[in-house]
Write an enzyme that holds these catalytic residues in place. Structure first.
Site, short mmCIF file in Angstrom:
data_model
loop_
_atom_site.label_atom_id
_atom_site.label_comp_id
_atom_site.label_asym_id
_atom_site.label_seq_id
_atom_site.Cartn_x
_atom_site.Cartn_y
_atom_site.Cartn_z
N LYS A 193 -41.91 37.30 31.05
CA LYS A 193 -41.71 36.24 30.06
C LYS A 193 -43.05 35.88 29.47
CE LYS A 193 -38.23 33.77 28.46
NZ LYS A 193 -36.82 34.20 28.40
P1 NAD Z 1 -33.53 28.20 19.61
O1 NAD Z 1 -34.93 27.75 19.46
O2 NAD Z 1 -32.94 29.12 18.59
O3 NAD Z 1 -32.54 26.93 19.70
C1 NAD Z 1 -32.73 25.90 20.61
C2 NAD Z 1 -31.75 24.77 20.30
O4 NAD Z 1 -31.87 23.76 21.32
C3 NAD Z 1 -32.01 24.08 18.97
O5 NAD Z 1 -30.78 23.67 18.40
C4 NAD Z 1 -32.82 22.85 19.39
O6 NAD Z 1 -32.71 21.79 18.46
C5 NAD Z 1 -32.15 22.50 20.71
N1 NAD Z 1 -33.01 21.73 21.61
C6 NAD Z 1 -34.33 21.87 21.83
N2 NAD Z 1 -34.76 20.95 22.70
C7 NAD Z 1 -33.69 20.21 23.05
C8 NAD Z 1 -33.48 19.10 23.90
N3 NAD Z 1 -34.51 18.55 24.54
N4 NAD Z 1 -32.23 18.60 24.01
C9 NAD Z 1 -31.20 19.14 23.33
N5 NAD Z 1 -31.33 20.19 22.50
C10 NAD Z 1 -32.56 20.71 22.37
O7 NAD Z 1 -33.45 28.84 21.08
P2 NAD Z 1 -32.38 29.87 21.63
O8 NAD Z 1 -32.90 31.23 21.41
O9 NAD Z 1 -31.02 29.51 21.13
O10 NAD Z 1 -32.47 29.61 23.20
C11 NAD Z 1 -31.72 28.58 23.84
C12 NAD Z 1 -31.66 28.85 25.33
O11 NAD Z 1 -31.05 30.12 25.57
C13 NAD Z 1 -33.02 28.91 26.05
O12 NAD Z 1 -32.86 28.42 27.35
C14 NAD Z 1 -33.31 30.40 26.08
O13 NAD Z 1 -34.19 30.74 27.14
C15 NAD Z 1 -31.91 30.93 26.34
N6 NAD Z 1 -31.71 32.34 25.97
C16 NAD Z 1 -31.94 32.76 24.69
C17 NAD Z 1 -31.69 34.10 24.38
C18 NAD Z 1 -31.83 34.62 22.97
O14 NAD Z 1 -31.41 35.76 22.72
N7 NAD Z 1 -32.35 33.87 22.01
C19 NAD Z 1 -31.24 34.99 25.36
C20 NAD Z 1 -31.02 34.52 26.65
C21 NAD Z 1 -31.25 33.18 26.94
#
Ligand code: NAD
Length: 420
Positions: A112
């Site tokens: 990561k």
């Molecule tokens: P992103 O940045 O696209 O979206 C994050 C979302 O969470 C946004 O809507 C933001 O406003 C919201 N957010 C941020 N802080 C917050 C808080 N304190 N309270 C409530 N909402 C909050 O990120 P993402 O890629 O969608 O990732 C989200 C989660 O999924 C993370 O934990 C990431 O590690 C996990 N993840 C992502 C992927 C991927 O392919 N992008 C894959 C596996 C896991």
């Protein structure tokens, strides 16, 4: 027991994930040396990321790349831009990647990256410069057969395009250096939706085992970025009733169900949910405690804790975010008989389609979107079934089963390689 230890000592995210690892290692009776080797990251890098800001001043950010384990293949893991992305959080996320790629049986290890920055406060050109400096600072540790970054919280396809460009300036054209790229630059069709689609595959399977009728299922989703918005859109298409969603600023609810496609457009145009007709505002704290059938945290870590877990009113918890549930909350759900389908299973659709993207880049061949989605569904279903069957057969939680499968595969690879 786990709950008491975790809460009393105030464990870091990395120590919390290791509690789950330790339970698996104990049940698998792994020798002490093997446990030690699998628990700790193999390599960690902390870098300085100086950026010339638009006003002419220089700001210095801190970045990390943690390579946790590569016994089963090159390290694989996203890059996170977030103000709280410190070494302990990046370590936790790197170790989750090791167990996730092993659970999915992908030929990868786990890693990561992170930069401690709030991307919302930087302009596009500042983010471009920051990404290039970060890539330069870690470029000697990454390669298509060594470590392959991808998007995560606060980063996206554009960030990956900048990373690929910065890496290519030193090493030559290398699309397989990152996944989650724009399709025009060698990204895979279906990668953008992949994590959300994976979550929807898991719910489709779980509905059969947990007696949910999808057309009557009330779903709450926290987070409306890549994972949350795709999850909400795909579950809405499957006929679920999405009763509340949120982003970092808060959320909206409607007990009769939200019109997700229209809400998505509104959110994209307005940059938030405010002003969307026929809904009531909710805070993120309230949202997690709304009555529903399926609760899906899809935003950040540690939102479900010992404090709110007793008040959460869902029949099933699907972890789309990484590490949203503390060990203390996990134990409370277990006591309350609420099944938790863990992050390393539910959100594995992203890394699975990243794997498809990487193989397409290496073969210089493009798959059609239908092939991507069909293969993804097959792999998600297989992983879900292996977790469900192991948990049922051994009388353990789904998280314990998922960790056991992952840890066992990595331990076997270490043994076979014979490097100890
Ligand atoms: P992103 O940045 O696209 O979206 C994050 C979302 O969470 C946004 O809507 C933001 O406003 C919201 N957010 C941020 N802080 C917050 C808080 N304190 N309270 C409530 N909402 C909050 O990120 P993402 O890629 O969608 O990732 C989200 C989660 O999924 C993370 O934990 C990431 O590690 C996990 N993840 C992502 C992927 C991927 O392919 N992008 C894959 C596996 C896991």
């Amino acid at each position: 027991m786990v709950a008491t230890v975790a809460s009393k000592r105030g464990l870091t995210p990395y120590e919390e994930v290791n509690l789950f690892f330790d339970q698996a290692a104990e049940r698998l009776k792994l020798p002490d040396g093997m446990r030690e080797m699998l628990r700790r990251p193999w390599r960690e890098l902390r870098v300085q990321v100086p950026v010339r800001m638009d006003d002419g001043n220089v700001k210095v950010f801190t970045g990390y790349r943690v390579q946790h384990n590569a016994a089963r293949g090159p390290y694989k893991g996203g890059v996170r831009y977030h103000p709280l992305a410190d070494l302990e959080e990046v370590r936790a996320l790197a170790s989750l990647m090791t167990w996730k790629t092993a659970l999915m049986d992908l030929p990868y290890g786990g890693s990561k990256g992170g930069v401690q920055v709030d991307p919302a406060l930087l302009s596009n050109s500042e983010l471009n410069r920051l990404t290039r400096r970060y890539t330069n600072a870690i470029q000697h540790l990454i390669a298509p057969n060594r470590d392959i970054p991808a998007p995560d919280l606060g980063t996206n396809a554009q960030t990956m395009a900048w990373m690929m460009d910065a890496y290519g300036a030193i090493h030559g054209y290398t699309p397989a250096i990152v996944t989650g790229k724009p399709v025009e630059l060698g990204g895979s069709l279906g990668r953008d939706a992949a994590t959300g689609r994976g979550v929807s595959c898991i719910l489709e399977q779980a509905a059969k085992d947990f007696g949910l009728d999808l057309s009557k299922t009330r779903v709450v989703v926290q987070g409306f970025g890549n994972v949350g918005s795709w999850t909400a859109r795909l579950l809405h298409e499957m006929g679920c009733r999405i009763v509340a969603v949120s982003d970092v600023q808060g959320g909206v609810r409607n007990a009769r169900g939200l019109d997700i496609p229209t809400l998505f457009e509104h959110h994209r145009r307005a940059g938030g949910f405010e002003g969307f007709p026929g809904t009531e505002a909710v805070t993120n704290e309230e949202l997690l405690e709304l009555e529903c059938d399926v609760l899906i945290p899809a935003a950040i870590d540690n939102v479900i804790t010992g404090r709110n877990a007793p008040r959460i009113k869902t029949r099933l918890l699907l972890e789309a975010a990484n590490h949203p549930t503390t060990p203390e909350a996990d134990a409370i759900f277990n006591d309350r008989g609420i099944p938790v389908l863990p992050d390393i299973l539910c959100n594995a659709g992203g890394v699975t389609v990243s794997y498809f993207e990487w193989t397409q880049n290496l073969q210089e061949f493009k798959w059609e979107e239908e092939r991507v989605n069909t293969e993804l569904r097959k792999m998600m279903t297989r992983a879900y079934q292996s977790v469900y069957q192991r948990a049922t057969a051994e009388g353990i939680t789904y998280r314990q089963a998922a960790f056991e499968i992952g840890v066992q595969r990595v331990a076997r690879a270490v043994e076979l390689r014979g490097f100890v």
